[in-house]
Scaffold this active site. Structure first.
Site, mmCIF file in Angstrom:
data_model
loop_
_atom_site.group_PDB
_atom_site.id
_atom_site.type_symbol
_atom_site.label_atom_id
_atom_site.label_comp_id
_atom_site.label_asym_id
_atom_site.label_seq_id
_atom_site.Cartn_x
_atom_site.Cartn_y
_atom_site.Cartn_z
ATOM 1 N N GLU A 41 9.848 10.526 -64.155
ATOM 2 C CA GLU A 41 9.348 11.132 -65.398
ATOM 3 C C GLU A 41 10.405 11.997 -66.088
ATOM 4 O O GLU A 41 10.199 12.439 -67.212
ATOM 5 C CB GLU A 41 8.071 11.942 -65.125
ATOM 6 C CG GLU A 41 8.242 13.255 -64.356
ATOM 7 C CD GLU A 41 8.223 13.109 -62.837
ATOM 8 O OE1 GLU A 41 8.557 12.011 -62.333
ATOM 9 O OE2 GLU A 41 7.887 14.100 -62.153
ATOM 10 N N GLY B 239 5.591 18.464 -58.980
ATOM 11 C CA GLY B 239 5.164 19.851 -59.128
ATOM 12 C C GLY B 239 5.229 20.493 -57.765
ATOM 13 O O GLY B 239 6.043 20.094 -56.936
ATOM 14 N N GLU B 240 4.367 21.461 -57.524
ATOM 15 C CA GLU B 240 4.308 22.081 -56.199
ATOM 16 C C GLU B 240 3.033 21.622 -55.493
ATOM 17 O O GLU B 240 1.923 21.944 -55.925
ATOM 18 C CB GLU B 240 4.337 23.609 -56.323
ATOM 19 C CG GLU B 240 5.708 24.160 -56.677
ATOM 20 C CD GLU B 240 6.789 23.776 -55.662
ATOM 21 O OE1 GLU B 240 6.510 23.767 -54.442
ATOM 22 O OE2 GLU B 240 7.912 23.455 -56.086
ATOM 23 N N SER B 241 3.202 20.883 -54.388
ATOM 24 C CA SER B 241 2.036 20.328 -53.712
ATOM 25 C C SER B 241 1.118 21.426 -53.191
ATOM 26 O O SER B 241 -0.111 21.270 -53.182
ATOM 27 C CB SER B 241 2.471 19.404 -52.566
ATOM 28 O OG SER B 241 3.309 20.095 -51.657
ATOM 29 N N CYS C 86 7.351 12.657 -56.152
ATOM 30 C CA CYS C 86 7.766 13.888 -55.475
ATOM 31 C C CYS C 86 6.571 14.585 -54.819
ATOM 32 O O CYS C 86 6.123 14.149 -53.772
ATOM 33 C CB CYS C 86 8.515 14.805 -56.440
ATOM 34 S SG CYS C 86 9.437 16.102 -55.587
ATOM 35 N N ILE D 106 14.732 16.583 -56.778
ATOM 36 C CA ILE D 106 14.674 18.037 -56.920
ATOM 37 C C ILE D 106 13.838 18.610 -55.780
ATOM 38 O O ILE D 106 12.628 18.362 -55.712
ATOM 39 C CB ILE D 106 14.077 18.438 -58.284
ATOM 40 C CG1 ILE D 106 14.984 17.929 -59.412
ATOM 41 C CG2 ILE D 106 13.890 19.948 -58.373
ATOM 42 C CD1 ILE D 106 14.443 18.177 -60.797
ATOM 43 N N ARG D 107 14.480 19.335 -54.867
ATOM 44 C CA ARG D 107 13.769 19.859 -53.692
ATOM 45 C C ARG D 107 12.877 18.752 -53.126
ATOM 46 O O ARG D 107 11.690 18.947 -52.866
ATOM 47 C CB ARG D 107 12.950 21.097 -54.061
ATOM 48 C CG ARG D 107 13.805 22.342 -54.333
ATOM 49 C CD ARG D 107 12.981 23.512 -54.849
ATOM 50 N NE ARG D 107 11.794 23.780 -54.068
ATOM 51 C CZ ARG D 107 11.730 24.613 -53.023
ATOM 52 N NH1 ARG D 107 12.788 25.297 -52.671
ATOM 53 N NH2 ARG D 107 10.624 24.785 -52.363
ATOM 54 N N ARG E 238 8.441 17.617 -46.229
ATOM 55 C CA ARG E 238 8.601 18.458 -47.432
ATOM 56 C C ARG E 238 9.970 19.137 -47.421
ATOM 57 O O ARG E 238 10.476 19.498 -46.353
ATOM 58 C CB ARG E 238 7.521 19.546 -47.489
ATOM 59 C CG ARG E 238 6.130 19.025 -47.698
ATOM 60 C CD ARG E 238 5.132 20.181 -47.803
ATOM 61 N NE ARG E 238 5.405 20.983 -48.974
ATOM 62 C CZ ARG E 238 5.369 22.307 -49.003
ATOM 63 N NH1 ARG E 238 5.090 23.005 -47.922
ATOM 64 N NH2 ARG E 238 5.621 22.942 -50.117
ATOM 65 N N HIS F 115 12.031 11.685 -59.397
ATOM 66 C CA HIS F 115 11.270 11.999 -60.613
ATOM 67 C C HIS F 115 11.561 11.020 -61.742
ATOM 68 O O HIS F 115 12.334 11.338 -62.652
ATOM 69 C CB HIS F 115 11.615 13.413 -61.087
ATOM 70 C CG HIS F 115 11.118 14.496 -60.193
ATOM 71 N ND1 HIS F 115 9.785 14.822 -60.108
ATOM 72 C CD2 HIS F 115 11.760 15.313 -59.336
ATOM 73 C CE1 HIS F 115 9.625 15.805 -59.238
ATOM 74 N NE2 HIS F 115 10.813 16.119 -58.750
#
Lengths: 294, 215
Positions: free
Chosen positions: B194, B51-53, B83, B156-157, B114, B192
């Site tokens: 998942e 997600g977004e940390s 991630c 992903i990023r 990051r 990821h």
């Protein structure tokens, strides 16, 4: 380079945004405020929808300087809008390094027949939809994420409500059909049979769906989540309100704790003025943005 | 004798929560959503999803969840981070200005950078060799612990692990960088697992978690 893995990477990024709030910003400073409030991404644009509505004229892709400045200002993903069908604006946004392109009805359409062929791009697209058929046509063109449209720049949540209820209701109805009824369902939805059959089988869209267009309060955001949204876009609702920082934080909290009325009540206290807003019923038909898209 | 199913919590503040829950359920685990410290009771393992940390640390602030989780992990609760979850577990974060002042769960002795690869157009997939039995400090490319299998890894990023401490095992690497690591009962992936159908990483986590005493 476009590879077989590209769809997975592009739908996957949208999956990472789930449960989050994506905020419209028009300056790097607003982008930093959004990030500090817990936004999962920002949408870089020159004017928020409420101002596009108020000022009129043709609304286009933003100045690349503005977009680059916002990319430099934050560490979260940056999205930017291209006009419907304007594939060169999309090419420009891709080369600028945005993380997601929104082919958006909020801007003035460039093509009243075709949407962008999104399958040829490396960068993922999010597209608006008001019903299931429209969503499936956008996915067929290569959209990796769907945004139910609502009516942008109004602060009136009723159209957002109508669109998410329509889309989720049509998915439930489709899932209830027998297999031999899916061929005509594809005809009715004006979408490819294979995609229609997949949605019927899984009872869900194959991509993430956020809600947009008229979300102005924490309760609005939580309601959309309770109705099955994966997350929310907030456009004019934050930076057209009295205390954007506080309202932004409150909407982020309400989106995560959408099923906890105590939390929603707590974060809704003392937010100051919400955006003034305009009821959708007062908008003459030519100014209803949700009707753009085919 | 009935072996109880593992009870795995997934931190459900934001991100790929349902994807982890589906994979874990498919492996026979009982899965619970975790948003507050009291939800940690009774868990035999916990997942910090992608997600977004920056969003997660802010949503966790004020709940006391991450300090409680840090204590639980130090006391032996098995944790898997993917991630953004790896960033939350890292002792040090580069390019982490947007995380400063917020509680994380810094129990892994490593440094993470990051958005190390850049924007979304630099996201990629790769086949990586998963090593499950490697002892700390051994050369990953020789010996009896040859790679068990290859898995598809989706970046992903993604963050990059730029330093690992002496107690950290590297279970998989890509282009010279560790992408799956383990220190004690805590595992983290820069990618990821998942998002792919292969549950190999989750199975490895549950196997290790089963060896731990119930928290």
């Amino acid at each position: 380079m476009t590879t077989v893995a590209q769809p997975l990477l592009n739908t996957g990024l949208a999956q990472m945004l789930k449960g989050g709030v994506i905020m419209d910003v028009v300056t790097p400073e607003q982008a930093r405020i959004a990030e500090a409030a817990g936004a999962v991404a920002v949408m870089a644009l020159e004017r928020v929808p409420a101002d596009i509505r108020a000022q009129g004229g043709v609304a286009r892709m933003s100045d690349p300087d503005l977009i680059a400045g916002i990319i430099d200002a934050v560490s979260i993903p940056v999205m930017a809008k291209a006009r419907i069908g304007h594939f060169v604006e999309a090419q420009v946004l891709q080369t600028l390094g945005v993380d997601y392109i929104d082919e958006s009805e909020v801007l003035s359409p460039a093509d009243f027949v075709n949407h962008i062929d999104k399958s040829g791009f490396e960068v993922p697209f999010v597209c608006g939809a008001t019903n299931l058929g429209e969503a499936l046509r956008r996915i067929t063109e290569g959209a990796s994420m769907i945004r139910s449209k609502g009516e942008a720049g109004t602060g009136d949540v009723s159209e957002a409500m109508r669109h998410i209820r329509t889309i989720t209701g049509e998915i439930r109805a489709l899932a209830a059909r027998s297999e031999d009824e899916l061929f005509v369902a594809a005809k009715e939805l004006q979408a490819p049979y294979e995609l229609v059959a997949r949605v019927a089988r899984e009872g869900a869209l194959p991509v993430v769906m956020f809600v947009a267009g008229g979300i102005a309060t924490p309760a609005d955001a939580a309601m959309m989540m309770q109705l099955g949204a994966d997350g929310v876009f907030v456009g004019s609702g934050i930076f057209k309100s009295g205390d954007p920082e506080k309202r932004a934080r409150a909407i982020v909290e309400a989106t995560t704790h959408y099923d906890d009325p105590d939390t929603i009540a707590r974060v809704s206290r003392g937010l100051g003025e919400a955006m003034v807003g305009i009821t959708v019923g007062e908008l003459p038909a030519p100014h209803r943005l949700a009707e753009r898209g085919w | 004798m009935v072996i109880p199913a593992p009870v795995i919590g997934v931190v459900a503040l934001q991100g790929a929560v349902s994807e982890h829950m589906r994979t874990l359920t498919g492996l026979g685990a009982e899965v619970r959503r975790v948003t507050r410290p009291e939800h940690l009771a009774g868990l035999t393992g916990l997942v910090l999803p992608g997600g977004e940390s920056t969003a997660m640390v802010r949503l966790a602030a004020g709940t006391g969840l991450f300090p409680a989780l840090t204590d639980a992990a130090r006391a032996g609760l098995p944790v898997l981070g993917t991630c953004a979850g790896l960033i939350l577990l890292a002792r040090e974060v580069e390019d982490g200005a947007a995380l400063e002042g917020f509680a994380r769960v810094p129990v892994l002795d490593l440094t993470a950078r990051r958005n190390a690869y850049g924007a979304q157009r630099e996201s990629f997939t790769a086949r990586v060799a998963l090593r499950s039995r490697r002892a700390p400090g051994t050369d990953p490319d020789d010996g009896p612990d040859a790679p068990d299998r290859e898995i598809d890894a989706v970046f992903i990023r993604a963050p990059q692990v730029t330093r690992v401490g002496p107690g950290v095992e590297v279970l998989a690497a890509h282009a010279g960088c560790p992408v799956l690591v383990r220190q004690g009962a805590v595992m983290a992936a820069a990618f990821h697992p998942e998002l792919t159908a292969d549950p190999a990483v989750h199975r490895l986590f549950l196997t290790a978690a089963a060896a731990q005493p119930v928290h």
